[in-house]
Design a protein around this motif. Structure first.
Motif, mmCIF file in Angstrom:
data_model
loop_
_atom_site.group_PDB
_atom_site.id
_atom_site.type_symbol
_atom_site.label_atom_id
_atom_site.label_comp_id
_atom_site.label_asym_id
_atom_site.label_seq_id
_atom_site.Cartn_x
_atom_site.Cartn_y
_atom_site.Cartn_z
ATOM 1 N N GLN A 162 0.902 -1.295 -0.054
ATOM 2 C CA GLN A 162 -0.042 -0.091 -0.018
ATOM 3 C C GLN A 162 0.924 1.144 0.117
ATOM 4 O O GLN A 162 0.555 2.246 -0.806
ATOM 5 C CB GLN A 162 -0.918 0.034 1.099
ATOM 6 C CG GLN A 162 -1.857 1.085 1.095
ATOM 7 C CD GLN A 162 -2.940 0.938 2.460
ATOM 8 O OE1 GLN A 162 -2.910 -0.037 3.232
ATOM 9 N NE2 GLN A 162 -3.789 1.680 2.477
ATOM 10 N N LEU A 163 1.912 1.214 0.852
ATOM 11 C CA LEU A 163 2.921 2.332 0.887
ATOM 12 C C LEU A 163 3.546 2.403 -0.591
ATOM 13 O O LEU A 163 3.743 3.794 -1.035
ATOM 14 C CB LEU A 163 3.932 2.146 2.094
ATOM 15 C CG LEU A 163 5.020 3.289 2.040
ATOM 16 C CD1 LEU A 163 4.316 4.492 2.552
ATOM 17 C CD2 LEU A 163 6.185 2.663 3.174
ATOM 18 N N LEU A 164 4.041 1.490 -1.220
ATOM 19 C CA LEU A 164 4.532 1.781 -2.566
ATOM 20 C C LEU A 164 3.671 2.291 -3.524
ATOM 21 O O LEU A 164 4.049 3.114 -4.354
ATOM 22 C CB LEU A 164 4.925 0.310 -3.045
ATOM 23 C CG LEU A 164 5.699 0.242 -4.231
ATOM 24 C CD1 LEU A 164 7.262 1.286 -4.289
ATOM 25 C CD2 LEU A 164 6.066 -1.194 -4.689
ATOM 26 N N ALA A 165 2.153 1.942 -3.286
ATOM 27 C CA ALA A 165 1.283 2.450 -4.275
ATOM 28 C C ALA A 165 1.191 3.948 -3.939
ATOM 29 O O ALA A 165 1.172 4.775 -4.884
ATOM 30 C CB ALA A 165 -0.020 1.724 -4.004
ATOM 31 N N ALA A 166 1.195 4.405 -2.723
ATOM 32 C CA ALA A 166 1.155 5.832 -2.208
ATOM 33 C C ALA A 166 2.182 6.588 -2.589
ATOM 34 O O ALA A 166 2.118 7.626 -3.111
ATOM 35 C CB ALA A 166 0.797 5.814 -0.679
ATOM 36 N N LEU A 167 3.350 5.949 -2.576
ATOM 37 C CA LEU A 167 4.558 6.819 -2.700
ATOM 38 C C LEU A 167 4.761 6.960 -4.233
ATOM 39 O O LEU A 167 5.395 7.900 -4.773
ATOM 40 C CB LEU A 167 5.725 5.664 -2.479
ATOM 41 C CG LEU A 167 6.391 5.748 -0.893
ATOM 42 C CD1 LEU A 167 7.463 4.766 -0.605
ATOM 43 C CD2 LEU A 167 6.729 7.181 -0.541
ATOM 44 N N THR A 168 4.272 5.876 -4.988
ATOM 45 C CA THR A 168 4.216 6.235 -6.589
ATOM 46 C C THR A 168 3.165 7.053 -7.242
ATOM 47 O O THR A 168 3.481 7.986 -7.758
ATOM 48 C CB THR A 168 3.495 4.844 -7.278
ATOM 49 O OG1 THR A 168 4.268 3.810 -6.959
ATOM 50 C CG2 THR A 168 3.653 5.084 -8.723
ATOM 51 N N TYR A 210 1.305 13.368 1.249
ATOM 52 C CA TYR A 210 2.160 13.246 1.964
ATOM 53 C C TYR A 210 2.212 12.766 3.475
ATOM 54 O O TYR A 210 2.490 11.668 3.951
ATOM 55 C CB TYR A 210 2.726 14.684 2.183
ATOM 56 C CG TYR A 210 3.421 14.881 0.796
ATOM 57 C CD1 TYR A 210 4.003 14.091 0.073
ATOM 58 C CD2 TYR A 210 3.666 16.573 0.582
ATOM 59 C CE1 TYR A 210 4.884 14.927 -1.256
ATOM 60 C CE2 TYR A 210 4.291 16.944 -0.495
ATOM 61 C CZ TYR A 210 4.628 16.277 -1.409
ATOM 62 O OH TYR A 210 5.167 16.666 -2.768
ATOM 63 N N VAL A 211 0.994 13.488 3.915
ATOM 64 C CA VAL A 211 0.384 12.832 5.299
ATOM 65 C C VAL A 211 0.015 11.482 5.333
ATOM 66 O O VAL A 211 0.649 10.636 6.426
ATOM 67 C CB VAL A 211 -0.659 13.812 5.696
ATOM 68 C CG1 VAL A 211 -1.288 13.291 7.077
ATOM 69 C CG2 VAL A 211 -0.449 15.238 5.871
ATOM 70 N N ALA A 212 -0.803 10.961 4.411
ATOM 71 C CA ALA A 212 -1.152 9.647 4.547
ATOM 72 C C ALA A 212 -0.045 8.579 4.240
ATOM 73 O O ALA A 212 -0.076 7.599 4.977
ATOM 74 C CB ALA A 212 -2.166 9.437 3.277
ATOM 75 N N THR A 213 0.873 9.076 3.456
ATOM 76 C CA THR A 213 2.109 8.180 3.279
ATOM 77 C C THR A 213 3.004 8.027 4.257
ATOM 78 O O THR A 213 3.380 7.070 4.545
ATOM 79 C CB THR A 213 2.919 8.664 1.943
ATOM 80 O OG1 THR A 213 2.034 8.851 0.866
ATOM 81 C CG2 THR A 213 3.902 7.785 1.642
ATOM 82 N N SER A 214 3.176 9.100 5.165
ATOM 83 C CA SER A 214 3.955 9.231 6.366
ATOM 84 C C SER A 214 3.360 8.218 7.199
ATOM 85 O O SER A 214 4.057 7.525 8.044
ATOM 86 C CB SER A 214 4.313 10.699 6.967
ATOM 87 O OG SER A 214 4.737 11.432 6.027
ATOM 88 N N GLY A 215 2.046 8.293 7.447
ATOM 89 C CA GLY A 215 1.249 7.485 8.224
ATOM 90 C C GLY A 215 1.519 5.758 7.850
ATOM 91 O O GLY A 215 1.521 5.114 8.779
#
Length: 436
Positions: free
Chosen positions: A176-182, A286-291
């Protein structure tokens, strides 16, 4: 009484280290495929803002998101069928085969979405094909969770099962994080116009390619179920599973609260920050990805702690916190600054970790080997489809109707359900029956 010589003790220690090393490599191989599976599935949610107009042309952004969220939910509704099919495969033909097939299916679905024509090109056929691709992926993910949870719980060593099994959610959240970082990085490289036009296709293509690596790693796994278990007439049988209906109902209840809260605080939260807290898309990302990153890295810590305390204690803490904290936390997020929102999301990650770090292991510990993959996978898939897959749809619908706060009470009520269900756990539920 026979004693071991110094040489024999040395050899035994070396064999134990080798065995533990093999188990670690198996955990890595199984969880890496898990990462790719969940990246492929979540990338849809994180890029919905960009491709929703390509498939659902309308001037109202909330309505577009409702339509894409509906298809996201349809993918979840396919999970029970996937949980049953892959649960049967896992118990009858082996956990490894179930995990390899699920990766094949997920990657194919991502490749199809990456190549789909838009509404302007083929009209209503575009959203129909998108829905079919998501249904195919839903089948895959429906089988992925049960097969992976079962495999990782069986391959983990006694006394360290909580720690090692927690890596299922390290990679699940990692996907999920990889998707968000993308989603964060690509707007730096491409303009908004390019993202809306064709850039949203790239993440789906990446997922299809990454699947090749996952396939290679999973094909190297050894099987954890015995031939005797797989040859049993009751292996993967719904009739046999009925004998463990109490465990099945407990898993349903745990997954209801766990899945709803997980998708609320990891997937829906991005849209909530944009629509309700009025953050711009990049800041919310940014906020969601950091979380998500914080949630990922603390899984092993909570998994380690679960080996020191009981799974029941962890679930009681999770259910209690979810019931008490959700309403004030979500209300505060609705008007929070980016930094305050980040702090609140980090707190929610700690709350979620009491569930995410142990849930796959706890559920696997409640079923015997011959119906373990089926019991875990089917119960999870049914409850996840009903409560997890509809989280965004329910939240956005209530927002659209002007009753957003009702959703917070809904999530809180699921915390009460988890807490009450946790009280039903007894001493025998929490010890893995395995063929070690």
């Amino acid at each position: 009484m026979q004693t071991l010589s110094a040489a024999e003790k040395t050899n035994t220690t070396a064999e134990t280290k080798v065995d533990y090393g093999n188990r670690i490599r198996a955990i890595f191989a199984a969880s890496s495929g898990n990462l790719v599976e969940w990246y492929d599935f979540y990338v849809y949610a994180f890029f919905a803002f960009y491709f929703s107009k390509s498939f659902f042309p309308t001037g109202n952004q909330t309505v577009q998101l409702l339509q894409t969220s509906a298809i996201f939910a349809i993918g979840f509704l396919m999970r029970p069928l996937g949980g049953w099919i892959f649960g049967y495969i896992g118990d009858r033909y082996g956990r490894k085969n179930a995990m390899v097939i699920s990766v094949y299916m997920m990657c194919f679905g991502s490749f199809v979405i990456a190549c789909l024509p838009t509404y302007n090109t083929i009209g209503l056929l575009a959203p129909i094909l998108l829905m079919l691709a998501r249904m195919f992926q839903g089948l895959s993910v429906g089988g992925e969770y049960g097969a992976t949870a079962t495999y990782m719980s069986e391959v983990a060593t006694k006394g360290r099962r909580g720690f090692l099994a927690s890596f299922q959610y390290v990679t699940l959240v990692g996907g999920q994080l990889l998707a968000a970082l993308t989603g964060v990085i690509m707007p730096w490289v491409l303009s908004d116009a390019q993202m809306l036009d064709w850039g949203w296709r790239i993440p789906f293509g990446i997922g299809a390619v990454l699947g090749l690596v996952a396939l290679y790693l999973r094909r190297t796994l050894h099987e954890t179920s015995s031939q005797k278990t797989r040859d049993s007439k009751e292996a993967g049988s719904i009739t046999a599973l009925w004998q463990y209906r109490r465990a099945f109902l407990i898993v349903l209840a745990f997954t209801a609260g766990g899945s709803l809260s997980f998708y609320t605080y990891t997937t829906y939260i991005q849209k909530y920050l944009i629509i309700s807290a009025k953050m711009d898309t990049k800041t919310a990302n940014y906020v969601a990805t950091s979380g998500l990153f914080f949630l990922m890295i603390i899984q092993p810590l909570f998994g380690y702690l679960s080996d020191l305390f009981s799974r029941k204690t962890f679930m009681l803490i999770f259910g209690g916190l979810l019931a008490v904290v959700t309403i004030p936390l979500m209300t505060a997020l609705g008007s929070a600054s980016p930094y305050t929102a980040l702090g609140l999301i980090l707190l929610s990650a700690c709350m979620l970790s009491f569930y995410t770090s142990i849930n796959g292991l706890l559920k696997a510990e409640m079923f015997p080997p011959h119906v373990r993959a089926l019991g875990v996978g089917l119960a999870y898939a049914i409850s996840n489809a009903i409560f997890g897959g509809t989280a965004e749809l329910v939240a956005l619908s209530l927002k659209n109707w002007g009753y957003e706060n009702i959703f917070f009470y809904y999530v809180s009520a699921m915390g009460v359900l988890v807490f009450c269900t946790s009280l039903l756990l007894h001493k025998g539920e929490g010890t893995l029956e395995n063929e070690d």
